[in-house]
Design a protein around this motif. Structure first.
Motif, PDB file in Angstrom:
ATOM      1  N   GLN A  55       0.236  -8.373   5.340  1.00  7.69           N
ATOM      2  CA  GLN A  55      -0.861  -7.624   5.967  1.00  7.69           C
ATOM      3  C   GLN A  55      -1.636  -6.810   4.935  1.00  7.69           C
ATOM      4  O   GLN A  55      -2.867  -6.782   4.953  1.00  7.69           O
ATOM      5  N   PHE A  56      -0.902  -6.135   4.048  1.00  7.90           N
ATOM      6  CA  PHE A  56      -1.566  -5.321   3.025  1.00  7.90           C
ATOM      7  C   PHE A  56      -2.435  -6.191   2.125  1.00  7.90           C
ATOM      8  O   PHE A  56      -3.588  -5.869   1.848  1.00  7.90           O
ATOM      9  N   LEU A  68      -6.387  -5.924   1.835  1.00 11.48           N
ATOM     10  CA  LEU A  68      -6.940  -5.570   0.523  1.00 11.48           C
ATOM     11  C   LEU A  68      -7.953  -6.608   0.057  1.00 11.48           C
ATOM     12  O   LEU A  68      -9.070  -6.258  -0.361  1.00 11.48           O
ATOM     13  N   CYS A  69      -7.593  -7.886   0.114  1.00  7.83           N
ATOM     14  CA  CYS A  69      -8.507  -8.949  -0.321  1.00  7.83           C
ATOM     15  C   CYS A  69      -9.809  -8.927   0.475  1.00  7.83           C
ATOM     16  O   CYS A  69     -10.901  -9.054  -0.091  1.00  7.83           O
ATOM     17  N   LEU A  70      -9.687  -8.761   1.784  1.00  3.84           N
ATOM     18  CA  LEU A  70     -10.892  -8.752   2.623  1.00  3.84           C
ATOM     19  C   LEU A  70     -11.736  -7.495   2.387  1.00  3.84           C
ATOM     20  O   LEU A  70     -12.966  -7.546   2.453  1.00  3.84           O
ATOM     21  N   SER A  71     -11.087  -6.368   2.094  1.00  3.75           N
ATOM     22  CA  SER A  71     -11.854  -5.140   1.861  1.00  3.75           C
ATOM     23  C   SER A  71     -12.629  -5.204   0.543  1.00  3.75           C
ATOM     24  O   SER A  71     -13.617  -4.495   0.369  1.00  3.75           O
ATOM     25  N   LEU A  72     -12.189  -6.062  -0.375  1.00  2.60           N
ATOM     26  CA  LEU A  72     -12.960  -6.273  -1.608  1.00  2.60           C
ATOM     27  C   LEU A  72     -14.275  -6.982  -1.294  1.00  2.60           C
ATOM     28  O   LEU A  72     -15.292  -6.740  -1.940  1.00  2.60           O
ATOM     29  N   ARG A  73     -14.232  -7.856  -0.295  1.00  6.46           N
ATOM     30  CA  ARG A  73     -15.432  -8.598   0.099  1.00  6.46           C
ATOM     31  C   ARG A  73     -16.264  -7.829   1.123  1.00  6.46           C
ATOM     32  O   ARG A  73     -17.492  -7.897   1.118  1.00  6.46           O
ATOM     33  N   PHE A 100      -4.052   1.697   7.156  1.00  8.72           N
ATOM     34  CA  PHE A 100      -2.850   0.864   7.050  1.00  8.72           C
ATOM     35  C   PHE A 100      -1.852   1.486   6.075  1.00  8.72           C
ATOM     36  O   PHE A 100      -0.659   1.597   6.368  1.00  8.72           O
ATOM     37  N   VAL A 101      -2.335   1.908   4.899  1.00  8.34           N
ATOM     38  CA  VAL A 101      -1.458   2.502   3.881  1.00  8.34           C
ATOM     39  C   VAL A 101      -0.835   3.796   4.404  1.00  8.34           C
ATOM     40  O   VAL A 101       0.366   4.028   4.238  1.00  8.34           O
TER      41      VAL A 101
END
Length: 194
Positions: free
Chosen positions: A84-85, A89-94, A105-106
């Motif tokens: 999930q993290f 994280l990957c999607l929040s970069l985009r 989440f964190v």
């Protein structure tokens, strides 16, 4: 620990599935972050779908065939949270609009980890995932996999996903706070006979 006990506790199908999910994480990251064509996004989404399916199956196998283990009780949620993290994280970069979801989440997972450790040190433990947590996990996976599969979604759709995810995450977060510290705490004493 003798070999039979080791196999029963560690070398089980559910545990191997959890390890497989962990192994899929770097594969997903490389494919998603380098994706430029629809087929590459579909491959990344398929990897996540396989991860979700193995997550659903491992618990059923563990209960059905008596393969529940202490290692599995730790390994399964670690694989879930790591996936999930990484996905968030990957999607929040985009999609920068997802960064508050990543932050929430964190915070939520850090709280659960610290509260769980404190409870264990006091001889107590939350017996399992709460229903709001399970629902949140499902909503998060489904919505974020959709963002992986359809990278061309308009900003308003991505914002709507971020809002929905944040709402479900907040409900889950509050339910865990109440489970650990509320009037009707769900934390069980490990010393009491079940």
């Amino acid at each position: 620990m003798d070999i039979r006990k080791w196999k029963k506790e560690i070398l089980t199908i559910p545990n191997l599935l959890s390890l497989f999910r962990l192994a899929l994480i770097p594969v997903y990251v490389v494919i998603y972050l380098n994706a430029r064509e629809p087929g590459q996004y579909i491959t990344a989404g398929a990897i996540l779908a396989v991860s979700c399916l193995t997550d659903m199956v491992d618990g059923k196998i563990a209960r059905r065939f008596g393969m529940i283990s202490t290692v599995g009780k730790v390994l399964d949620p670690v694989a879930d949270k790591a996936t999930q993290f990484t996905l968030t994280l990957c999607l929040s970069l985009r999609y920068p609009v997802l960064r508050p979801v990543l932050g929430l989440f964190v915070i939520k997972e850090s709280f659960q980890l610290i509260a769980g450790i404190v409870a264990l040190r006091n001889g107590k433990m939350l017996p399992g995932a709460l229903l709001p947590g399970k629902i949140c996990t499902t909503v998060l996976f489904v919505s974020l996999i959709l963002l992986v599969l359809f990278p061309g979604l308009p900003h308003t759709a991505v914002t709507a996903v971020a809002v929905v995810d944040a709402v479900f995450m907040m409900v889950s977060f509050v339910s865990y706070i109440l489970a650990y510290f509320g009037k009707n705490s769900k934390v069980e004493d490990l010393k009491k006979p079940q």
